[in-house]
Write a protein that holds these residues in place. Structure first.
Motif, PDB file in Angstrom:
ATOM      1  N   GLN A 133       0.823  -1.202   0.000  1.00 26.62           N
ATOM      2  CA  GLN A 133       0.000   0.000   0.000  1.00 26.62           C
ATOM      3  C   GLN A 133       0.865   1.265   0.000  1.00 26.62           C
ATOM      4  O   GLN A 133       0.614   2.208  -0.768  1.00 26.62           O
ATOM      5  CB  GLN A 133      -0.926   0.005   1.211  1.00 26.62           C
ATOM      6  CG  GLN A 133      -1.838   1.234   1.284  1.00 26.62           C
ATOM      7  CD  GLN A 133      -2.632   1.289   2.567  1.00 26.62           C
ATOM      8  OE1 GLN A 133      -2.265   0.655   3.540  1.00 26.62           O
ATOM      9  NE2 GLN A 133      -3.710   2.047   2.557  1.00 26.62           N
ATOM     10  N   GLU A 145      -0.930   2.868 -12.000  1.00 24.82           N
ATOM     11  CA  GLU A 145      -1.534   1.563 -11.742  1.00 24.82           C
ATOM     12  C   GLU A 145      -1.087   1.011 -10.395  1.00 24.82           C
ATOM     13  O   GLU A 145      -1.824   0.289  -9.729  1.00 24.82           O
ATOM     14  CB  GLU A 145      -1.167   0.595 -12.863  1.00 24.82           C
ATOM     15  CG  GLU A 145      -1.746   0.966 -14.220  1.00 24.82           C
ATOM     16  CD  GLU A 145      -1.419  -0.068 -15.283  1.00 24.82           C
ATOM     17  OE1 GLU A 145      -0.668  -1.018 -14.946  1.00 24.82           O
ATOM     18  OE2 GLU A 145      -1.902   0.069 -16.422  1.00 24.82           O
ATOM     19  N   GLU A 159      -3.472   2.009  -7.662  1.00 24.68           N
ATOM     20  CA  GLU A 159      -4.676   1.188  -7.566  1.00 24.68           C
ATOM     21  C   GLU A 159      -4.368  -0.132  -6.856  1.00 24.68           C
ATOM     22  O   GLU A 159      -5.155  -0.615  -6.036  1.00 24.68           O
ATOM     23  CB  GLU A 159      -5.230   0.914  -8.961  1.00 24.68           C
ATOM     24  CG  GLU A 159      -6.437  -0.008  -9.013  1.00 24.68           C
ATOM     25  CD  GLU A 159      -7.657   0.566  -8.306  1.00 24.68           C
ATOM     26  OE1 GLU A 159      -8.579  -0.223  -7.998  1.00 24.68           O
ATOM     27  OE2 GLU A 159      -7.684   1.796  -8.057  1.00 24.68           O
ATOM     28  N   LEU A 160      -3.208  -0.711  -7.173  1.00 23.79           N
ATOM     29  CA  LEU A 160      -2.788  -1.942  -6.489  1.00 23.79           C
ATOM     30  C   LEU A 160      -2.605  -1.686  -4.994  1.00 23.79           C
ATOM     31  O   LEU A 160      -2.994  -2.502  -4.157  1.00 23.79           O
ATOM     32  CB  LEU A 160      -1.488  -2.459  -7.107  1.00 23.79           C
ATOM     33  CG  LEU A 160      -0.899  -3.747  -6.492  1.00 23.79           C
ATOM     34  CD1 LEU A 160      -1.873  -4.901  -6.640  1.00 23.79           C
ATOM     35  CD2 LEU A 160       0.435  -4.083  -7.142  1.00 23.79           C
ATOM     36  N   ARG A 219      -4.183   0.592  -3.246  1.00 20.22           N
ATOM     37  CA  ARG A 219      -5.503   0.758  -2.646  1.00 20.22           C
ATOM     38  C   ARG A 219      -6.142  -0.588  -2.353  1.00 20.22           C
ATOM     39  O   ARG A 219      -6.714  -0.807  -1.281  1.00 20.22           O
ATOM     40  CB  ARG A 219      -6.398   1.562  -3.591  1.00 20.22           C
ATOM     41  CG  ARG A 219      -7.789   1.861  -3.009  1.00 20.22           C
ATOM     42  CD  ARG A 219      -8.691   2.461  -4.057  1.00 20.22           C
ATOM     43  NE  ARG A 219      -8.959   1.500  -5.128  1.00 20.22           N
ATOM     44  CZ  ARG A 219      -9.856   0.508  -5.024  1.00 20.22           C
ATOM     45  NH1 ARG A 219     -10.550   0.338  -3.911  1.00 20.22           N
ATOM     46  NH2 ARG A 219     -10.045  -0.317  -6.040  1.00 20.22           N
ATOM     47  N   MET A 220      -6.033  -1.515  -3.319  1.00 16.62           N
ATOM     48  CA  MET A 220      -6.597  -2.844  -3.117  1.00 16.62           C
ATOM     49  C   MET A 220      -5.886  -3.564  -1.966  1.00 16.62           C
ATOM     50  O   MET A 220      -6.528  -4.248  -1.154  1.00 16.62           O
ATOM     51  CB  MET A 220      -6.493  -3.659  -4.409  1.00 16.62           C
ATOM     52  CG  MET A 220      -7.309  -3.092  -5.568  1.00 16.62           C
ATOM     53  SD  MET A 220      -6.998  -3.952  -7.127  1.00 16.62           S
ATOM     54  CE  MET A 220      -7.510  -5.613  -6.712  1.00 16.62           C
ATOM     55  N   ALA A 221      -4.578  -3.411  -1.884  1.00 18.10           N
ATOM     56  CA  ALA A 221      -3.836  -4.038  -0.784  1.00 18.10           C
ATOM     57  C   ALA A 221      -4.277  -3.463   0.545  1.00 18.10           C
ATOM     58  O   ALA A 221      -4.412  -4.180   1.552  1.00 18.10           O
ATOM     59  CB  ALA A 221      -2.335  -3.834  -0.977  1.00 18.10           C
ATOM     60  N   GLU A 279      -7.260  -2.282   1.255  1.00 11.85           N
ATOM     61  CA  GLU A 279      -8.577  -2.841   1.587  1.00 11.85           C
ATOM     62  C   GLU A 279      -8.448  -4.247   2.151  1.00 11.85           C
ATOM     63  O   GLU A 279      -9.131  -4.609   3.120  1.00 11.85           O
ATOM     64  CB  GLU A 279      -9.462  -2.847   0.344  1.00 11.85           C
ATOM     65  CG  GLU A 279      -9.853  -1.455  -0.156  1.00 11.85           C
ATOM     66  CD  GLU A 279     -10.666  -1.517  -1.429  1.00 11.85           C
ATOM     67  OE1 GLU A 279     -10.808  -2.639  -1.982  1.00 11.85           O
ATOM     68  OE2 GLU A 279     -11.160  -0.463  -1.882  1.00 11.85           O
ATOM     69  N   GLN A 280      -7.580  -5.042   1.551  1.00 12.02           N
ATOM     70  CA  GLN A 280      -7.385  -6.406   2.042  1.00 12.02           C
ATOM     71  C   GLN A 280      -6.742  -6.409   3.431  1.00 12.02           C
ATOM     72  O   GLN A 280      -7.052  -7.257   4.272  1.00 12.02           O
ATOM     73  CB  GLN A 280      -6.518  -7.207   1.057  1.00 12.02           C
ATOM     74  CG  GLN A 280      -7.167  -7.432  -0.291  1.00 12.02           C
ATOM     75  CD  GLN A 280      -8.498  -8.159  -0.153  1.00 12.02           C
ATOM     76  OE1 GLN A 280      -8.609  -9.148   0.562  1.00 12.02           O
ATOM     77  NE2 GLN A 280      -9.514  -7.659  -0.845  1.00 12.02           N
TER      78      GLN A 280
END
Length: 410
Positions: A203, A212, A215-216, A218-220, A222-223
């Motif tokens: 993150q 990009e 975005e990766l 952000r997803m990390a 959230e997880q």
């Protein structure tokens, strides 16, 4: 391995077995001592022969609650009632006094109490009491006293048994919960030391790179939040048969260090890797770097391999916190110092930094948010080893974590 609980009621079953043996021997002794005084001794002798064979042949049935079945209990008390009702025939002139089964009949009543609790005991006592009243032909003071004594004793024992069983169930459940909690904490430490740190790093790096990668990141993030929620709520995956250890990161951003003790740190000639002596210095040496200074004794500092590994992992977690909150991971320049001390009764490791310190209440807030670095990775490890972890922080003057692992004499 879960501790094995010793049954509270098992000694009572053994006591009942001994009581039945002594009671039947007493009954036989009374009969043969008073044999000439019986008006019709032959039926009494036959009955007592059957009673003795039944008593010695069914000792295993009063060895535990599982073996003491309901058919056995019914037959047992029926045999006692038959003996009571047969007594007027054998002792027609009422010279001897006691009934043929005498004190033996208390055994079946106590067996009912141990098997089914106070309600079963009350029912069996009433049945024996009715038989005694029928045998005497009237409710005399002596008959009433004997019936009441058996009833009170059996009901009391039955009640105690019910309470003991409820206590055993509660204790067993508490031990299961404690074991499950410890396992969840262990898994949470492993998750914190591995997956959560990787996700947090992705993150941060993704946000810094942008595009990009952002975005990766952000997803990390959230997880990471979802996984922290799982850890803090006590939901953890099945550990399986193995235990994975993620290498701990050095505070200066260097390479990972193995969580398992290096081969040179374990003394040769031992069979169990978990209890083999391990030099703590070799484990902590990999943390030293440009921003981390290690001070250690000149002689080996030995602990069992598992304790040494957990201590080193706790040190790694403390250094990770320095890196994340005061070091390069947060844009800071804090340095850290590791002091290893070898005392006769304990091994002490102190991790100190010159960062901004921890604001008051921050640790409690972090634990509530599911960030278990100090609560599990440090204090949890020390608690499992029987040790302690003391954290001292003064805003503006850095943070100090003292970890103490006691030596256990075998």
């Amino acid at each position: 391995m879960a501790p094995k609980l010793m049954s509270v009621e098992q000694p009572l079953w053994r006591a009942l077995t001994g009581y039945r043996i002594l009671a039947v021997l007493y009954v036989l002794g009374v009969f043969f001592w008073s044999y000439p005084e019986y008006s019709t001794p032959v039926p009494g002798g036959g009955y007592l022969l059957v009673l003795a064979c039944w008593t010695f042949g069914t000792l295993r049935n009063v060895a535990s609650a599982e073996r003491c079945t309901l058919p056995f209990l019914v037959t047992d008390i029926a045999l006692g009632v038959v003996g009571i009702l047969l007594s007027p025939v054998v002792d027609g002139d009422d010279v001897v006094g006691p009934t043929l089964p005498s004190i033996w009949v208390a055994g079946p009543v106590l067996a009912f109490a141990l098997k089914g609790g106070w309600r079963w005991a009350a029912g069996a006592s009433v049945l024996v009491g009715i038989a005694n009243i029928v045998e005497s032909g009237a409710i005399t003071r002596s008959t009433f006293h004997n019936v009441l004594l058996v009833c009170v004793a059996s009901v009391a024992i039955g009640y105690v048994i019910e309470v003991a069983r409820a206590s055993e169930r509660t204790l067993a459940r508490a031990l299961q919960i404690e074991a499950a909690t410890r396992e969840r904490e262990r898994l949470a430490r492993d998750i914190h030391d591995s997956v959560l740190q990787v996700l947090a790093m992705v993150q941060r790096r993704g946000t810094a790179l942008g595009g990009e990668a952002a975005e990766l990141g952000r997803m990390a993030g959230e997880q990471e939040v979802a996984l922290r929620a799982l850890v803090s709520s006590g939901v953890a995956p099945d550990p399986g048969t193995g235990r994975a250890h993620r290498p701990a990161l050095t505070a200066d951003g260097g390479g990972p260090t193995a969580a398992a003790p290096p081969a040179q740190a374990v003394q040769a000639g031992t069979e169990d890797p978990g209890t083999a002596p391990c030099d703590v210095r070799a484990l902590l040496a990999s943390y030293a770097g440009s921003r981390v200074t290690l001070s250690e004794p000149g002689a080996p500092v030995l602990l069992p391999a598992r304790a040494a590994t957990e201590l080193a992992a706790a040190v790694g977690a403390a250094l990770d916190n320095v890196d994340k909150h005061a070091g390069p991971g947060s844009g800071g320049e804090a340095r850290a110092w590791i002091l290893l001390e070898d005392e006769p009764d304990a091994v002490i490791v102190t991790v100190r930094d010159d960062g901004p310190g921890i604001p008051a209440g921050r640790l409690a807030d972090a634990e509530a948010e599911g960030r278990m670095g100090v609560a599990l990775s440090i204090r949890g490890r020390m608690r499992d080893l029987g040790g302690t972890a003391e954290l001292t922080s003064v805003p503006g003057q850095g943070t100090e974590v003292e970890m103490r692992v006691p030596r256990h004499d075998d």
